[in-house]
Design a protein around this motif. Structure first.
Motif, PDB file in Angstrom:
ATOM      1  N   MET B 146       9.543  36.080  -5.731  1.00 35.81           N
ATOM      2  CA  MET B 146       8.932  34.766  -5.525  1.00 35.81           C
ATOM      3  C   MET B 146       9.873  33.865  -4.730  1.00 35.81           C
ATOM      4  N   GLU B 147      11.152  33.869  -5.084  1.00 35.23           N
ATOM      5  CA  GLU B 147      12.062  32.932  -4.421  1.00 35.23           C
ATOM      6  C   GLU B 147      12.398  33.392  -3.007  1.00 35.23           C
ATOM      7  N   LEU B 148      12.472  34.707  -2.772  1.00 30.98           N
ATOM      8  CA  LEU B 148      12.698  35.167  -1.386  1.00 30.98           C
ATOM      9  C   LEU B 148      11.512  34.770  -0.508  1.00 30.98           C
ATOM     10  N   ARG B 149      10.328  34.832  -1.080  1.00 35.06           N
ATOM     11  CA  ARG B 149       9.163  34.371  -0.313  1.00 35.06           C
ATOM     12  C   ARG B 149       9.259  32.879  -0.049  1.00 35.06           C
ATOM     13  N   SER B 150       9.653  32.095  -1.047  1.00 33.57           N
ATOM     14  CA  SER B 150       9.849  30.667  -0.809  1.00 33.57           C
ATOM     15  C   SER B 150      10.858  30.451   0.312  1.00 33.57           C
ATOM     16  N   ARG B 151      11.992  31.161   0.221  1.00 27.21           N
ATOM     17  CA  ARG B 151      13.035  30.977   1.232  1.00 27.21           C
ATOM     18  C   ARG B 151      12.546  31.333   2.628  1.00 27.21           C
ATOM     19  N   ALA B 152      11.730  32.375   2.715  1.00 26.98           N
ATOM     20  CA  ALA B 152      11.215  32.774   4.029  1.00 26.98           C
ATOM     21  C   ALA B 152      10.431  31.625   4.655  1.00 26.98           C
ATOM     22  N   VAL B 153       9.635  30.953   3.858  1.00 26.74           N
ATOM     23  CA  VAL B 153       8.823  29.840   4.374  1.00 26.74           C
ATOM     24  C   VAL B 153       9.703  28.613   4.609  1.00 26.74           C
ATOM     25  N   LEU B 154      10.589  28.327   3.657  1.00 27.30           N
ATOM     26  CA  LEU B 154      11.463  27.151   3.780  1.00 27.30           C
ATOM     27  C   LEU B 154      12.384  27.271   4.988  1.00 27.30           C
ATOM     28  N   GLY B 155      12.767  28.503   5.315  1.00 27.18           N
ATOM     29  CA  GLY B 155      13.689  28.719   6.430  1.00 27.18           C
ATOM     30  C   GLY B 155      13.130  28.291   7.767  1.00 27.18           C
ATOM     31  N   ARG B 156      11.816  28.154   7.859  1.00 27.92           N
ATOM     32  CA  ARG B 156      11.204  27.728   9.120  1.00 27.92           C
ATOM     33  C   ARG B 156      10.982  26.216   9.177  1.00 27.92           C
ATOM     34  N   MET B 157      11.364  25.502   8.114  1.00 29.94           N
ATOM     35  CA  MET B 157      11.100  24.059   8.074  1.00 29.94           C
ATOM     36  C   MET B 157      12.353  23.275   8.450  1.00 29.94           C
ATOM     37  N   LYS B 158      12.143  22.082   9.000  1.00 27.36           N
ATOM     38  CA  LYS B 158      13.264  21.257   9.415  1.00 27.36           C
ATOM     39  C   LYS B 158      13.793  20.439   8.242  1.00 27.36           C
ATOM     40  N   ARG B 159      14.924  19.771   8.485  1.00 30.92           N
ATOM     41  CA  ARG B 159      15.657  19.152   7.386  1.00 30.92           C
ATOM     42  C   ARG B 159      14.841  18.085   6.650  1.00 30.92           C
ATOM     43  N   PHE B 160      14.222  17.192   7.388  1.00 33.15           N
ATOM     44  CA  PHE B 160      13.496  16.127   6.705  1.00 33.15           C
ATOM     45  C   PHE B 160      12.127  16.597   6.224  1.00 33.15           C
ATOM     46  N   GLU B 161      11.578  17.563   6.911  1.00 29.19           N
ATOM     47  CA  GLU B 161      10.375  18.227   6.392  1.00 29.19           C
ATOM     48  C   GLU B 161      10.653  18.784   5.000  1.00 29.19           C
TER      49      GLU B 161
END
Lengths: 429, 429
Positions: B146-161
């Motif tokens: 679950m958390e690796l999937r979260s990280r995969a998505v979060l990794g494409r987001m910018k800092r303030f996003e």
């Protein structure tokens, strides 16, 4: 957290709100240099006015804490890095915006004493002395009072309530930014230093605007944040110039020409995007009617009171009457802006003129509805020149609710500047 | 941040998701002790099943990273402080819940090898070995995916996003908590370890629940967070016990009595609030009809599939039929809970029985609609016992969408347990 950091942090008796002399609006420094040169001996009084009398500042804010914060500001001096920035940075496309003689003076500058008295539930806070020194109190004094009020309310909230408070404020700002992303040709700057929720929050807002809007975010009025975040420092001139020039006028004729003398002095020093007319101090319509022709060559007009659309239409008609192409001119809206007003004004005026926005209190302090009893909603606190060389100042503006000065002087100014009936607008922030 | 901290942090090759053997559901440890005692030689296979086949886990998550996380978990062992906590803490009002022989074994324990294979866009992840060892993979394996999937998505987001993402998630949870504050007699616990957004987020959720709900928040299923935040560790037993007991049954008669044998073994070890019946593994109605009378003395029933109100009505009727007073009995709702369902079930059953809630995925992973393309919405990932001593396991539950096992075995189990038509419920999380 490492132990040393923790011990170090706990050593402080005070959590200072203003930690730098350039944690102020950039235009204050521009005006200060102008005053330093053209009116080195003028004595002024600046006074704090809480227009929101229902907010009992003296009950919310401890007098001792307020004094500590103000004393801390008096102890500040320009740091070497700040001085290097002011001397070396390019502002509005110009190097050495600040002259060596001004910088030398500013490097040795400390803020003069203040006079603080509690009167009922309000504070009377005044600053007296040489104009170029006293004027630099305005922004830090306002920021300190706003943030002490924030802290008073925040101090009663629990840890996760606080987290969620900021979560909501962040979400709210981000939703505004997301909507603003729809406006391709937007140009918008942060003008929110004086009535910000807190320094750290303003800093967050600026960074969020940078990420969310990219080059459409044109910069911040806050000189310190502009330096740290490497964005443009934004701002030109304010009402205090015509107010003091007018108070110094010896007779009605001199009074009538005072607002134009301000801009003649400004023009001798600044060009390009710094040539922005602020026409509303004694009524926009009359000011433009009687304006000398050279003013129509200026870059733009800032609309800071009255109905903003009406003000912009007046400006456009004036440029047309003077044979100027409004499409080449800039209008800066800076009064009581929030998302809807920005969208409406942009939709109405983009293409007809160049449009820009100076977004203030509802950018950096939109905590409306977020705290118990709405305790963090922003309110209208100002700090204005009240007298110059012993004579009272007057401001009329395009909104009678923003007028200031003794009643008999207001009558005289209205007569001299030909100001008739004005439409009242609520003053929110 | 100080330089040493920064350098130290950057030395890590990996940001481990699971950092403790007790970052798992408390009931896993309870069941592990029971299995360690009663079935020390049973061999089992646990398998990961992504019910949300439209989520291509193998495209989102790098196989190397997944292996690194799983290898890190295999390197974990119980720390001295964790051991002291398990040995010395009072759980459910009882000291020395974990026996010295079990603790000695657990102190030397490492998780056994895993088998990982990419098949199309999904991973096949299985664990084989002694039941008491393999069973402890379930929660960390799910949390890592679950958390690796979260990280995969979060990794494409910018800092303030990212800041705003968490701001929104915090705001959303706090609004739920504010609504739950209206329910005076609420009793609710965190059951959200396995499908949490991330460890830190679960930890935040637990603390927010503590502050917002006070004593109405009864604790967390996560043993590590319970230790660190000093709240109760919550949980009793799960489907894996009847599923493995049933798979081990030699004939239909033994199969029919297997679920009751589970609870007879449990009763020999536990009393009070740990005597909670989980009746739905092979159909709640039939299970209760055929239950021995001693089971009606147990403290309560956990409703984990099917229509929860219907399940609770069935339980109440059963207690009444067996001469028990339902008002003295506890019903724990734990299936697919969110705010509205909690409010509805509480309104309907409070006073008729004692009501408690185990709030899972929509407490610790409600990021629905918050990321681009809804990339962080939680989904139904499970890790279940698939075989015991070489025989397949079967689960029917009260929802045919949650059934598991070979088709011919499902037919046999339905016949043995007298399960007819079932109403299908969507499985969200």
């Amino acid at each position: 957290m490492d132990i040393a950091t923790r011990v170090y942090n706990h050593r402080w008796k005070l959590d200072p709100i203003v930690r730098s002399l350039i944690d102020t609006d950039f235009y204050k420094l521009l005006m200060c240099q102008s005053v330093f040169t053209n009116h080195p001996h003028t004595q002024v009084t600046f006074s704090l006015i809480n227009r929101a009398t229902h907010i009992p500042l003296a009950r919310l804010i401890d007098e001792g804490e307020l004094r500590e914060q103000l004393d801390h500001i008096r102890a500040l001096s320009l740091s070497r890095g700040e001085s290097t920035f002011l001397r070396g940075n390019m502002f509005y496309g110009k190097r050495q915006m600040f002259r060596p003689d001004f910088m030398e003076w500013f490097e040795g500058f400390r803020l003069p004493p203040y006079h603080l008295e509690r009167v009922g539930d309000q504070y009377e806070l005044t600053f007296e002395g040489t104009w170029s020194e006293v004027m630099l109190w305005e922004i830090p004094a306002l920021a300190v009072l706003m943030e002490l009020r924030s802290r008073a309310v925040l101090g009663r909230m629990k840890r996760f309530e606080l987290q969620v408070l900021y979560a909501r404020a962040m979400t709210r700002l981000w939703e505004k930014i997301t909507r603003l992303q729809q406006i391709d040709t937007l140009r918008i700057a942060d003008f929110g230093t004086r009535r910000r929720h807190s320094f750290l929050w303003q800093d967050w807002c600026v960074q969020a605007m940078m990420e969310g809007l990219g080059t459409r975010f044109t910069g911040t009025s806050n000189c310190l944040i502009a330096m740290r975040r490497e964005v443009e420092a934004i701002g030109t001139n304010a009402h205090e110039l015509p107010m003091v020039y007018a108070a110094l006028a010896e007779d009605d004729d001199a009074l009538a020409s005072a607002p134009y003398q301000v801009l003649a002095d400004w023009q001798a020093e600044h060009s390009g995007n710094l040539r922005i007319i602020l026409p509303d101090t004694y009524g926009t319509a009359g000011f433009l009617d009687r304006a000398p022709d050279w003013l129509s060559d200026w870059t733009g007009i800032r609309i800071d009171s009255g109905d903003p659309a009406e003000g912009a239409e007046t400006a456009i008609r004036w440029w047309q009457d003077r044979g100027q192409d409004p499409r080449e001119k800039l209008i800066i809206f800076s009064d009581g802006l929030d998302l809807n007003r920005i969208e409406d004004l942009h939709a109405r005026f983009a293409g007809r003129v160049k449009v820009s926005f100076g977004w203030g209190t509802l950018l950096t302090n939109d905590f409306r509805g977020l705290a118990p009893d709405d305790g963090l909603t922003p309110f209208s606190l100002v700090c204005k020149a009240a007298a110059a060389n012993g004579r009272p100042t007057v401001k009329l503006s395009d909104n009678p609710n923003k007028a200031m000065g003794p009643a008999e002087e207001i009558v005289r100014y209205k007569r001299v500047f030909g100001v008739g009936d004005q439409a009242a607008q609520p003053v929110v922030v």
